[in-house]
Design a protein around this motif. Structure first.
Motif, PDB file in Angstrom:
ATOM      1  N   MET A  10       0.866  -1.166   0.000  1.00 10.97           N
ATOM      2  CA  MET A  10       0.000   0.000   0.000  1.00 10.97           C
ATOM      3  C   MET A  10       0.910   1.225   0.000  1.00 10.97           C
ATOM      4  N   LYS A  11       0.800   2.044  -1.011  1.00 10.08           N
ATOM      5  CA  LYS A  11       1.689   3.198  -1.184  1.00 10.08           C
ATOM      6  C   LYS A  11       1.734   4.073   0.069  1.00 10.08           C
ATOM      7  N   GLY A  12       2.945   4.370   0.530  1.00 12.01           N
ATOM      8  CA  GLY A  12       3.154   5.238   1.682  1.00 12.01           C
ATOM      9  C   GLY A  12       3.150   4.528   3.021  1.00 12.01           C
ATOM     10  N   THR A  27      10.198 -13.511  15.413  1.00 10.17           N
ATOM     11  CA  THR A  27      11.282 -12.593  15.761  1.00 10.17           C
ATOM     12  C   THR A  27      10.705 -11.214  16.064  1.00 10.17           C
ATOM     13  N   PRO A  28      11.294 -10.482  16.994  1.00 11.53           N
ATOM     14  CA  PRO A  28      10.790  -9.141  17.310  1.00 11.53           C
ATOM     15  C   PRO A  28      10.909  -8.208  16.103  1.00 11.53           C
ATOM     16  N   LEU A  29      10.000  -7.274  16.011  1.00  8.92           N
ATOM     17  CA  LEU A  29      10.075  -6.254  14.979  1.00  8.92           C
ATOM     18  C   LEU A  29      11.192  -5.276  15.310  1.00  8.92           C
ATOM     19  N   ALA A  30      11.737  -4.624  14.292  1.00  6.52           N
ATOM     20  CA  ALA A  30      12.782  -3.618  14.508  1.00  6.52           C
ATOM     21  C   ALA A  30      12.247  -2.531  15.435  1.00  6.52           C
ATOM     22  N   GLY A  31      13.006  -2.176  16.446  1.00  7.04           N
ATOM     23  CA  GLY A  31      12.607  -1.139  17.387  1.00  7.04           C
ATOM     24  C   GLY A  31      11.619  -1.604  18.438  1.00  7.04           C
ATOM     25  N   ALA A  32      11.398  -2.904  18.531  1.00  8.76           N
ATOM     26  CA  ALA A  32      10.450  -3.426  19.529  1.00  8.76           C
ATOM     27  C   ALA A  32      10.943  -3.112  20.936  1.00  8.76           C
ATOM     28  N   PHE A  61       3.868   4.415   9.175  1.00  2.70           N
ATOM     29  CA  PHE A  61       3.648   5.546   8.279  1.00  2.70           C
ATOM     30  C   PHE A  61       4.566   6.653   8.755  1.00  2.70           C
ATOM     31  N   GLY A  62       5.702   6.810   8.096  1.00  3.82           N
ATOM     32  CA  GLY A  62       6.708   7.761   8.578  1.00  3.82           C
ATOM     33  C   GLY A  62       7.218   7.313   9.939  1.00  3.82           C
ATOM     34  N   LYS A  63       7.136   8.186  10.951  1.00  2.00           N
ATOM     35  CA  LYS A  63       7.569   7.840  12.305  1.00  2.00           C
ATOM     36  C   LYS A  63       6.453   7.217  13.129  1.00  2.00           C
ATOM     37  N   PHE A  64       5.238   7.207  12.592  1.00  2.00           N
ATOM     38  CA  PHE A  64       4.085   6.651  13.303  1.00  2.00           C
ATOM     39  C   PHE A  64       4.051   5.138  13.130  1.00  2.00           C
ATOM     40  N   ARG A  65       3.863   4.416  14.245  1.00  2.00           N
ATOM     41  CA  ARG A  65       3.731   2.951  14.210  1.00  2.00           C
ATOM     42  C   ARG A  65       2.496   2.548  15.004  1.00  2.00           C
ATOM     43  N   THR A  66       1.797   1.535  14.513  1.00  2.00           N
ATOM     44  CA  THR A  66       0.632   1.016  15.226  1.00  2.00           C
ATOM     45  C   THR A  66       0.461  -0.464  14.899  1.00  2.00           C
ATOM     46  N   MET A  67      -0.304  -1.128  15.736  1.00  2.00           N
ATOM     47  CA  MET A  67      -0.639  -2.539  15.478  1.00  2.00           C
ATOM     48  C   MET A  67      -2.139  -2.683  15.581  1.00  2.00           C
TER      49      MET A  67
END
Length: 75
Positions: A10-12, A27-32, A61-67
């Motif tokens: 998905m673009k972006g 495996t843990p995600l990067a920055g977990a 999305f950029g610096k924003f992360r969510t699950m």
């Protein structure tokens, strides 16, 4: 069907499937971060057999992360 480790195009956005069909990313995600101490005493009380089959995704999305983990009863 989405499989653990799949990337969704998905673009972006960077979208990775972290749980699907009862399987989870091994495996843990990067920055977990560290485990949440407030969840240390969590006991799974679900009896709905479909909940662990949910698809869960990690979205960046950029610096924003969510699950979004759907109805997955354990983390």
């Amino acid at each position: 069907m989405a499989k653990v480790g799949d990337k969704i195009d998905m673009k972006g956005l960077d979208i990775q499937v972290v749980t699907s069909n009862g399987n989870t990313l091994k495996t843990p995600l990067a920055g977990a971060g560290a485990p949440n101490p407030y969840c240390a005493s969590f006991k799974d009380g679900t009896t709905n057999i479909e909940d662990p089959l949910s698809v869960g995704v990690h979205i960046t999305f950029g610096k924003f992360r969510t699950m979004h983990l759907g109805d997955v009863p354990k983390g």
